[in-house]
Design a protein around this motif. Structure first.
Motif, PDB file in Angstrom:
ATOM      1  N   TYR A 118       1.446  -2.793  -4.528  1.00  0.00           N
ATOM      2  CA  TYR A 118       1.679  -1.456  -5.064  1.00  0.00           C
ATOM      3  C   TYR A 118       2.187  -1.544  -6.505  1.00  0.00           C
ATOM      4  N   ASP A 119       1.576  -0.774  -7.375  1.00  0.00           N
ATOM      5  CA  ASP A 119       1.958  -0.753  -8.791  1.00  0.00           C
ATOM      6  C   ASP A 119       2.250   0.689  -9.185  1.00  0.00           C
ATOM      7  N   LYS A 120       3.513   1.023  -9.323  1.00  0.00           N
ATOM      8  CA  LYS A 120       3.884   2.407  -9.622  1.00  0.00           C
ATOM      9  C   LYS A 120       3.581   2.797 -11.059  1.00  0.00           C
ATOM     10  N   GLU A 121       3.207   1.843 -11.922  1.00  0.00           N
ATOM     11  CA  GLU A 121       2.893   2.143 -13.319  1.00  0.00           C
ATOM     12  C   GLU A 121       1.391   2.338 -13.543  1.00  0.00           C
ATOM     13  N   ARG A 122       0.592   2.181 -12.497  1.00  0.00           N
ATOM     14  CA  ARG A 122      -0.858   2.266 -12.677  1.00  0.00           C
ATOM     15  C   ARG A 122      -1.282   3.669 -13.143  1.00  0.00           C
ATOM     16  N   GLY A 123      -0.612   4.682 -12.681  1.00  0.00           N
ATOM     17  CA  GLY A 123      -0.934   6.040 -13.105  1.00  0.00           C
ATOM     18  C   GLY A 123      -0.689   6.253 -14.585  1.00  0.00           C
ATOM     19  N   SER A 124       0.375   5.650 -15.109  1.00  0.00           N
ATOM     20  CA  SER A 124       0.654   5.769 -16.545  1.00  0.00           C
ATOM     21  C   SER A 124      -0.421   5.081 -17.359  1.00  0.00           C
ATOM     22  N   ARG A 125      -0.873   3.914 -16.892  1.00  0.00           N
ATOM     23  CA  ARG A 125      -1.925   3.204 -17.615  1.00  0.00           C
ATOM     24  C   ARG A 125      -3.229   3.983 -17.584  1.00  0.00           C
ATOM     25  N   LEU A 126      -3.475   4.694 -16.477  1.00  0.00           N
ATOM     26  CA  LEU A 126      -4.675   5.527 -16.398  1.00  0.00           C
ATOM     27  C   LEU A 126      -4.632   6.612 -17.478  1.00  0.00           C
ATOM     28  N   ALA A 127      -3.481   7.251 -17.641  1.00  0.00           N
ATOM     29  CA  ALA A 127      -3.358   8.325 -18.632  1.00  0.00           C
ATOM     30  C   ALA A 127      -3.482   7.790 -20.051  1.00  0.00           C
ATOM     31  N   GLU A 128      -3.085   6.546 -20.238  1.00  0.00           N
ATOM     32  CA  GLU A 128      -3.135   5.955 -21.576  1.00  0.00           C
ATOM     33  C   GLU A 128      -4.474   5.293 -21.865  1.00  0.00           C
ATOM     34  N   GLY A 129      -5.358   5.262 -20.907  1.00  0.00           N
ATOM     35  CA  GLY A 129      -6.656   4.638 -21.122  1.00  0.00           C
ATOM     36  C   GLY A 129      -6.668   3.152 -20.901  1.00  0.00           C
ATOM     37  N   ARG A 130      -5.634   2.612 -20.281  1.00  0.00           N
ATOM     38  CA  ARG A 130      -5.568   1.172 -20.032  1.00  0.00           C
ATOM     39  C   ARG A 130      -6.005   0.818 -18.611  1.00  0.00           C
ATOM     40  N   PRO A 206       1.115   8.007  -8.370  1.00  0.00           N
ATOM     41  CA  PRO A 206       1.085   6.582  -8.010  1.00  0.00           C
ATOM     42  C   PRO A 206       0.414   6.281  -6.682  1.00  0.00           C
ATOM     43  N   LYS A 207       0.713   7.083  -5.659  1.00  0.00           N
ATOM     44  CA  LYS A 207       0.123   6.777  -4.355  1.00  0.00           C
ATOM     45  C   LYS A 207      -1.384   6.952  -4.380  1.00  0.00           C
ATOM     46  N   VAL A 208      -1.885   7.958  -5.099  1.00  0.00           N
ATOM     47  CA  VAL A 208      -3.322   8.219  -5.174  1.00  0.00           C
ATOM     48  C   VAL A 208      -4.025   7.118  -5.938  1.00  0.00           C
ATOM     49  N   ILE A 209      -3.529   6.788  -7.114  1.00  0.00           N
ATOM     50  CA  ILE A 209      -4.233   5.813  -7.960  1.00  0.00           C
ATOM     51  C   ILE A 209      -4.185   4.421  -7.345  1.00  0.00           C
ATOM     52  N   ASN A 210      -3.125   4.093  -6.599  1.00  0.00           N
ATOM     53  CA  ASN A 210      -3.088   2.794  -5.935  1.00  0.00           C
ATOM     54  C   ASN A 210      -4.113   2.721  -4.810  1.00  0.00           C
ATOM     55  N   ASN A1094      14.354  12.300   5.768  1.00  0.00           N
ATOM     56  CA  ASN A1094      13.498  13.371   6.258  1.00  0.00           C
ATOM     57  C   ASN A1094      12.745  14.060   5.144  1.00  0.00           C
ATOM     58  N   ASP A1095      12.847  13.516   3.949  1.00  0.00           N
ATOM     59  CA  ASP A1095      12.234  14.145   2.789  1.00  0.00           C
ATOM     60  C   ASP A1095      10.723  13.980   2.833  1.00  0.00           C
ATOM     61  N   PRO A1096       9.946  15.072   2.809  1.00  0.00           N
ATOM     62  CA  PRO A1096       8.482  14.943   2.861  1.00  0.00           C
ATOM     63  C   PRO A1096       7.922  14.391   1.576  1.00  0.00           C
ATOM     64  N   ASN A1097       8.722  14.358   0.520  1.00  0.00           N
ATOM     65  CA  ASN A1097       8.233  13.894  -0.772  1.00  0.00           C
ATOM     66  C   ASN A1097       8.427  12.397  -0.950  1.00  0.00           C
ATOM     67  N   LEU A1098       8.875  11.713   0.110  1.00  0.00           N
ATOM     68  CA  LEU A1098       9.032  10.277   0.043  1.00  0.00           C
ATOM     69  C   LEU A1098       7.779   9.620   0.582  1.00  0.00           C
ATOM     70  N   VAL A1099       7.217   8.694  -0.163  1.00  0.00           N
ATOM     71  CA  VAL A1099       6.057   7.945   0.304  1.00  0.00           C
ATOM     72  C   VAL A1099       6.441   6.486   0.388  1.00  0.00           C
ATOM     73  N   TYR A1100       5.695   5.753   1.166  1.00  0.00           N
ATOM     74  CA  TYR A1100       6.045   4.369   1.412  1.00  0.00           C
ATOM     75  C   TYR A1100       4.915   3.476   0.988  1.00  0.00           C
ATOM     76  N   ASP A1101       5.286   2.321   0.488  1.00  0.00           N
ATOM     77  CA  ASP A1101       4.301   1.303   0.142  1.00  0.00           C
ATOM     78  C   ASP A1101       4.780   0.001   0.730  1.00  0.00           C
ATOM     79  N   GLY A1102       4.113  -1.060   0.370  1.00  0.00           N
ATOM     80  CA  GLY A1102       4.466  -2.335   0.963  1.00  0.00           C
ATOM     81  C   GLY A1102       5.845  -2.820   0.586  1.00  0.00           C
ATOM     82  N   ASP A1103       6.365  -2.337  -0.508  1.00  0.00           N
ATOM     83  CA  ASP A1103       7.616  -2.889  -0.977  1.00  0.00           C
ATOM     84  C   ASP A1103       8.745  -1.876  -1.096  1.00  0.00           C
ATOM     85  N   TYR A1105      10.120   2.458  -1.152  1.00  0.00           N
ATOM     86  CA  TYR A1105       9.929   3.885  -0.960  1.00  0.00           C
ATOM     87  C   TYR A1105       9.904   4.531  -2.321  1.00  0.00           C
ATOM     88  N   ALA A1106       9.026   5.479  -2.503  1.00  0.00           N
ATOM     89  CA  ALA A1106       8.943   6.184  -3.782  1.00  0.00           C
ATOM     90  C   ALA A1106       8.761   7.660  -3.487  1.00  0.00           C
TER      91      ALA A1106
END
Length: 1310
Positions: A118-130, A206-210, A1094-1103, A1105-1106
């Motif tokens: 999981y890379d939480k910065e991948r979305g930022s790189r997408l917006a920057e064209g990287r 982040p969850k979508v782009i990953n 119990n927060d619905p806005n919490l998502v989980y990845d391999g490493d 919670y975000a």
């Protein structure tokens, strides 16, 4: 005195007798005006001349003799049950290939997701064209203002260019896309997949782009599947985050005026695999506080919940304030208690219409609502309900603006300790501060809590319940249920009244679609929509736990991050592939079923997967209920004792139950078979054979006509036997290239592997067939026929690779085709051109033809060719399109109506031609009369149809021939006389010849219904009522109340303000100006408050919670509901006595559509359709069929007299005579008595389910027919208790500007 009285009485009696005798003499003089023997003489001579001339033109005797004497041919009895068993096995093998393919996708997806970092910065790189991925909406896009120049591909925007290039654009990709015949000619790239991201999903989250990133590795298995099985259609993976990865890669077309609302998570294939079947009770708060925006949000929540349900689910909607009531009164049992109904399109439409009309009042009684919901589900769980639900998952959806208490006592009594009913709470409104009670209800009942504050977020909040329902399925781990959808089309009509090309991924407005269809219509290429089914499988996250990072404040200035593991059960998504219905039909060769035989399939709900009477289209629009047509709605059982709509025939429902239960069996039924757009009908006894298709919910059935269906003409020309041909004669000589012959365009004779390489593509089926015939000549015995059926591992030859050049030939069909070609080659052996032209000059025969059992159609021209058109400007006139040639619209041989009618009529009169003219042709000229005759082989009851010969006759020649006969042989009596009206009528009551040319092709009842009624009473015609359960009624579109059209100053100001805001929003969205502030605003920004498990806005990845980034979906648009359109009933009476005076108003029936002149499909006036709403309804029509036995029994012409039909007390005589060797009768009627005539129409009218039939209408809606529950139900897993995620309030700060933008987007869309 007494004697005088008796004398006077005698005189009065004598006078009355004299008057009576005088009146009888007067009537006798009138009735003598039409001599029955003269009329019969006309009929005899006309029929005899037609039989001789048409036999000569069609070479009937020669072709009949060759079929009788050909040694290679025989009549064999077929075993229908053995045939359907073999065909079902073939279909099962093909479908197993598709199941294996999606299982490979599932296995790879689960493994690569497990290994993904999981890379939480991948979305930022997408917006920057990287970072970039193949976005289907940003694929092969030209820059704005592109004015041409170099090649188009070189000018596409792309992220892979140098940043200094004018064509550089972050997020854009370019691929080579080539039209592929296997994918309906759509430009695709079979090396890659492309990704569709819904409008309401932000790909930078982040969850979508990953998920997009790890799923790109699925391309390898997509390609491998396609190489293993080149018959595979679209393959795809629908992610639980919202995106769809589709193979092969395509460009997803979008339009400025058509927002892209496609979301894979709302599709039936996704919903069915994401969770087992569900019984849902929606409790909608309609108390006085639910007003304004809250009310609108609540309505959209209910509508979106219903859109996530499929035909395997059951639901009901209850409204509650001071009392709890069913939303739809019809959906109750005999005691008035609410019932669960199947989530069909029609039922959901009823709920939607009702929810849009709710009124709010009083105070909410939650106790009553919850108890009613639990009691209802308890009745279904214990089997106490009158109908059965799913017997699987149960849930209550509570939609309210506030929950005052936790109601612990109710849940302890009804839902503990096992918690069989899940609770999902949707709290509506922004101003609500107390969320605890609503959250507690969801968390303590295996549900989920969401707080919905705007219309824009409704869809995304509703979809959160699906992963919760999927948890037991995910926790089972090893079980991956395979699900099949019902039939659906590649173009669908969602609630927003727009048309979406699902397979093509191309949205179109009605206007755009109509322009395209009309263009195709002129070219003759439009064949309707592509029907398909989908097989899908769930994909699980193999991780049982994930890391959760919690920030703990240890002092006012210091926080400490604490990491701990939490239990998860996550659905990654659903993998699937489409299976075109045409691919199933390929494995059930129509030539094996014979003429008037057919196949069909049903699923576990009794719904049709395909059937020859499945009519999914109304004009160019798909019907709202096209995918939920029941078997009982297409097999119309004939019962002379009952003409009621939706009659429960015991034989039909027994067969239906066995097919739903996937049992094998045989049945015989007498059914009503309608033809020619429900204008003709015949009664036919049919044999049904059915067998289950293993590992699917489908059962296959085949049908044979009882009289001749069990026998087939079998045999063909063995091409490898030189004794079957003359020396040096080639097989290809029988069917010369570009000759006057056609083969059935939908039958598979020979083909290369699904289109093959580009040098193996052919413009016409005839070109491909001639290519293979030449190969047969060249290769002789070494020719490889290939494998025309499926097998577990498709191979080209031996163990060779299954390449595009591998051919497949149906040896039996091809050899039958070659033999038929040899027999019918007589059509090319003209004795002299003078004979051909003489047929036209003497009899007006334009063209003669023959069509055979093998799908071959040959023709011969007799009329002189028309003058060529040299003026290109007038080569095509859209107002008066050129009539297509016979071969262009009559090339389907055994599937043509004239072929079927000729075979059916053979049993009425084996020595006859069946005649017809186009319907309602009026005075449009030129037009033709079509006449056909069936060629049978065999004797007695053991005979079968081998071919049909026929002609097309110039109508004017045909009519003049008849008129000349009546003038020459009638003496003073003639059809040209003003005192006599003559009608030549076919066996279904349509006028073939009339003195008035406007009557040509009309139904006789519209011209003289009084005479027709008399013929029915004398049993010359049989009246047959036919019901159309797939009909569409256009109901008027009334928006708001009548006062809403009044403009006040406030309304004017509001409209101006809305217009300004709409344009501002459109500008911001189109130019993506919101990204100038912060791209993260497209989704949520987290608060600084402490997160909760119990927060619905919490998502989980391999490493870690975000935060689950909140994003605002565009709200769905409500379908405007309109009041029913009143349809006038035709004025039909059935007495020989005088009918009431005929009014011109009776002739003003509403025309729902008109037939475009010269076009193969009817085109609806789009102005009309914009003012109406298509709605499913039942229609009925009374059709007519000639009873020849009634005329034969008399042994003479039928003579009839109509009395009391006019105020002058005159009588009207008519005579009816059968025209021998035809399906025609001659009606000669007196015109000197001006009888009033009522009008009988064969236009279908809406079935009036009034108060007496209201119960029947409700039962129809509730679909209480027998159904089989899905095989697997996974609704419980003990480890689910370990999962604590159940939602909470909104924990994000949304930028006000973004909220305004998203709200305005919703407003614009509506």
């Amino acid at each position: 005195m007494t004697g005088v009285r008796w004398g006077l009485a005698g005189l009065v009696l004598l006078a009355s007798v004299a008057v009576t005798q005088f009146q009888q003499q007067q009537q006798q003089q009138q009735t003598n005006q039409i001599d029955a023997k003269t009329v019969e003489g006309w009929s005899q001579k006309f029929g005899a001349e037609l039989w001789v001339s048409l036999s000569q033109a069609t070479r009937r005797e020669s072709i009949q003799g060759q079929y009788d004497n050909m040694p290679q041919l025989s009549v064999a009895e077929v075993d229908g049950f053995e045939m359907v068993r073999t065909m079902a096995a073939e279909v099962q093998i093909m479908m197993q290939h598709k199941i294996d393919a999606i299982k490979r996708i599932m296995e790879l997806a689960e493994n690569i997701a497990l290994d993904h970092k999981y890379d939480k910065e991948r979305g930022s790189r997408l917006a920057e064209g990287r970072y970039v991925y193949v976005n289907a909406k940003k694929l092969n896009v030209l820059p704005d203002g592109d004015s041409g120049g170099n090649g188009e591909f070189d000018r596409y925007l792309s992220q892979y260019r140098d940043p200094s290039s004018e064509y550089y654009a972050p997020g854009y990709s370019r691929l080579m896309l080539n039209p592929d015949p296997h994918f309906s000619g759509i430009p695709v790239n079979t090396s890659r997949s492309s990704v569709h991201v819904p409008t309401n999903v932000f790909d930078g989250e982040p969850k979508v782009i990953n998920a997009i990133d790890w799923s790109k590795k699925l391309d390898d298995i997509f390609r491998d599947n396609y190489e293993r099985d080149p018959s595979l259609s679209w393959q795809y993976f629908g992610s639980s985050t919202g995106f769809l990865r589709q193979y092969p890669a395509i460009k997803w077309l979008t339009y400025e005026d058509d927002p892209d609302m496609y979301d894979a998570r709302m599709r039936d294939w996704y919903i069915k695999s994401a969770a087992s079947a569900k019984d849902i009770v929606i409790l909608l708060d309609t108390s006085g506080s639910m007003t304004g925006l809250r009310k609108e949000i609540a309505k959209h929540v209910v509508i979106n919940i219903m859109e996530t349900l499929g035909e395997d689910d059951f639901l009901t909607v209850l409204t509650f304030s001071d009392e709890t009531r069913p939303l739809v009164d019809c959906f109750t049992d005999a005691d008035g208690e609410p019932e669960l109904v199947q989530a069909t399109t029609e039922n959901i439409a009823e709920f939607t219409e009702a929810v849009n009309n709710i009124e709010t009042e009083e105070i909410a009684n939650f106790t009553s609502a919850l108890v009613t919901g639990f009691n209802l589900l308890e009745r279904y769980k214990t089997g106490q309900a009158r109908t059965s639900g799913t017997g699987c998952n149960q849930a209550i959806m509570l939609v309210t603006d506030g929950v005052p208490y936790k109601f612990e006592t109710i849940f302890q009594e009804h839902n503990e300790p096992s918690t069989p009913v899940r609770m999902f709470t949707y709290l509506i409104g922004r101003e609500i501060s107390d969320l605890e009670a609503a959250k507690w209800i969801a968390c303590h009942n295996k549900g989920y809590f969401t707080h919905v504050t705007t219309l824009a977020e409704v869809k995304e909040q509703v979809l959160k319940y699906i992963p919760v329902m999927a948890r037991p399925l995910v926790l089972m781990r090893e079980q991956h249920p395979v699900r099949w959808t019902g039939v659906y089309a590649d173009i669908e009509v969602p609630n927003d009244r727009m048309l979406w090309v699902i397979g093509l991924a191309k949205p179109m407005t009605r206007g755009q679609l109509r322009e395209e269809l009309e263009a195709q219509d002129r070219e003759g290429t439009f064949k309707g929509y592509k029907l398909m089914t989908t097989v899908s499988i769930p994909v699980y996250n193999k991780k049982n736990h994930t890391n959760f990072t919690e920030s703990i404040r240890v002092s006012d200035k210091k926080k400490v991050d604490k990491v701990k593991k939490v239990r998860i059960a996550e659905l990654l998504g659903v993998a699937g592939t489409d299976v075109p219905i045409a691919q199933i039909e390929k494995l059930i060769p129509p030539y094996k079923l014979g003429v008037n035989g057919y196949s069909f399939a049903v699923n576990n709900n009794g719904y049709i997967l395909y059937h020859p009477d499945l009519r999914p289209m109304f004009q160019e629009i798909l019907k709202p209920n096209y995918n939920s047509v029941d078997l009982a709605e297409v097999e119309l059982v004939y019962n002379p004792r009952s003409d009621e709509p939706r009659y429960n025939d015991s034989n039909l429902f027994m067969m239906r139950k066995e097919m739903v239960d996937q049992k094998d069996g045989v049945q015989r039924m007498t059914v009503k078979v309608h033809m020619d757009d429900m204008k003709r009908v015949t009664i036919r006894e049919q044999d049904y054979f059915y067998h289950n298709i293993s590992n699917t919910p489908f059962t296959l059935g085949i049908v044979f006509p009882s009289k001749y269906g069990k026998y087939r003409v079998v045999g063909g020309l063995e091409v490898n036997d030189p004794g079957n041909r003359q020396p040096n004669q080639k097989v290809s000589d029988f069917l010369e290239k570009d000759g006057k012959w056609k083969i059935h365009p939908d039958w598979v004779y020979c083909e290369y592997n699904y289109g093959g390489t580009r040098d193996r593509l052919f413009d016409k089926p005839e070109d491909m067939m001639h290519h293979f015939l030449m190969r047969l000549d060249d290769e002789n015995k070494s020719f490889n026929w290939g494998q025309s059926r499926v097998r577990p591992l498709p191979k080209c030859q031996g163990n060779g690779v299954y390449t595009p050049d591998c051919q497949k030939c149906d040896k039996e069909l091809v050899q039958a085709l070659i033999l038929d070609a040899m027999i019918t080659k007589v059509f090319e052996d003209k004795t002299s051109s003078a004979d051909s032209s003489q047929l036209f000059q003497l009899f007006g025969i334009n063209l003669s033809f023959v069509a055979t059992r093998s799908g071959l159609t040959r023709w011969e021209e007799h009329a002189p060719p028309p003058d060529p058109v040299y003026d290109e400007e007038h080569a095509f006139d859209p107002e008066n399109p050129k009539e297509p040639h016979f071969s262009e619209v009559n090339n389907e041989a055994t599937d043509e109506v004239w072929y079927k009618r000729a075979v059916d009529y053979h049993y009425n009169n084996p020595e006859s031609f069946v005649f017809s003219v186009p319907f309602d042709i009026g005075d449009k000229r030129p037009t033709v009369v079509t006449a056909t005759h069936a060629i049978f082989k065999g004797k007695g009851t053991k005979k079968a149809p081998a071919a049909v010969v026929g002609v097309q006759i110039d109508y004017e020649h045909f009519r003049n021939k008849f008129m000349n006969i009546t003038n020459k042989q009638g003496g003073t009596l003639s059809c040209d006389s003003s005192k006599v009206e003559c009608y030549v009528i076919d066996n279904n009551g349509f006028v073939v010849i009339s003195e008035d040319p406007l009557n040509t092709g009309k139904f006789f009842g519209e011209i003289d219904g009084t005479v027709l009624n008399s013929l029915v009473q004398n049993q010359v015609f049989k009246k047959i009522k036919v019901y159309d359960y797939q009909a569409i009624c256009l109901e008027s579109a009334a928006y708001g109340n009548p006062a809403s059209i009044m403009m006040t100053p406030f309304r004017v100001m509001a409209n101006i303000f809305n217009w300004i805001l709409a344009n501002i929003a459109f500008t911001i969205i189109r130019f993506e100006l919101h990204h100038l502030w912060n791209p993260d605003w497209t989704y949520a920004m987290p608060q600084q408050s402490q997160p909760s498990l119990n927060d619905p806005n919490l998502v989980y990845d391999g490493d870690y919670y975000a935060y689950d980034d909140e994003y605002m979906p565009a709200a769905p648009v409500e379908e405007p509901q309109m009041p029913p359109l009143q349809e006038p009933e035709p004025d039909v009476q059935y007495e020989d006595e005088a009918p009431p005076t005929f009014s011109e108003k009776d002739n003003q029936l509403m025309q729902e559509y008109y037939q475009k002149e010269g076009g193969p499909i009817p085109i609806l006036d789009m102005t009309y359709i914009n003012k109406t709403q298509p709605k499913p309804c039942d229609k009925e029509v009374e059709l007519y069929e000639l009873n020849e036995e009634a005329l034969k029994k008399e042994g003479r012409p039928l003579q009839g007299i109509l009395r009391n039909c006019h105020t002058s007390n005159c009588v009207r005589q008519f005579t009816v005579s059968m025209i021998p060797n035809t399906n025609l009768i001659l009606v000669a009627a007196d015109t000197t008595c001006p009888c009033y005539s009522n009008r009988i129409s064969v236009e279908p009218t809406k079935v009036d389910y009034g108060p007496s039939n209201e119960t029947m209408y409700c039962e129809k809606l509730k679909t209480n027919l027998y159904r089989k529950k899905p095989h697997q139900c996974i609704k419980y897993h003990p480890q689910e208790e370990e999962i604590s995620l159940c939602g909470s309030g909104c924990s994000f700060k949304m930028c006000p500007v973004v909220l305004i933008i998203l709200y305005l987007t919703t407003y614009l869309y509506q």
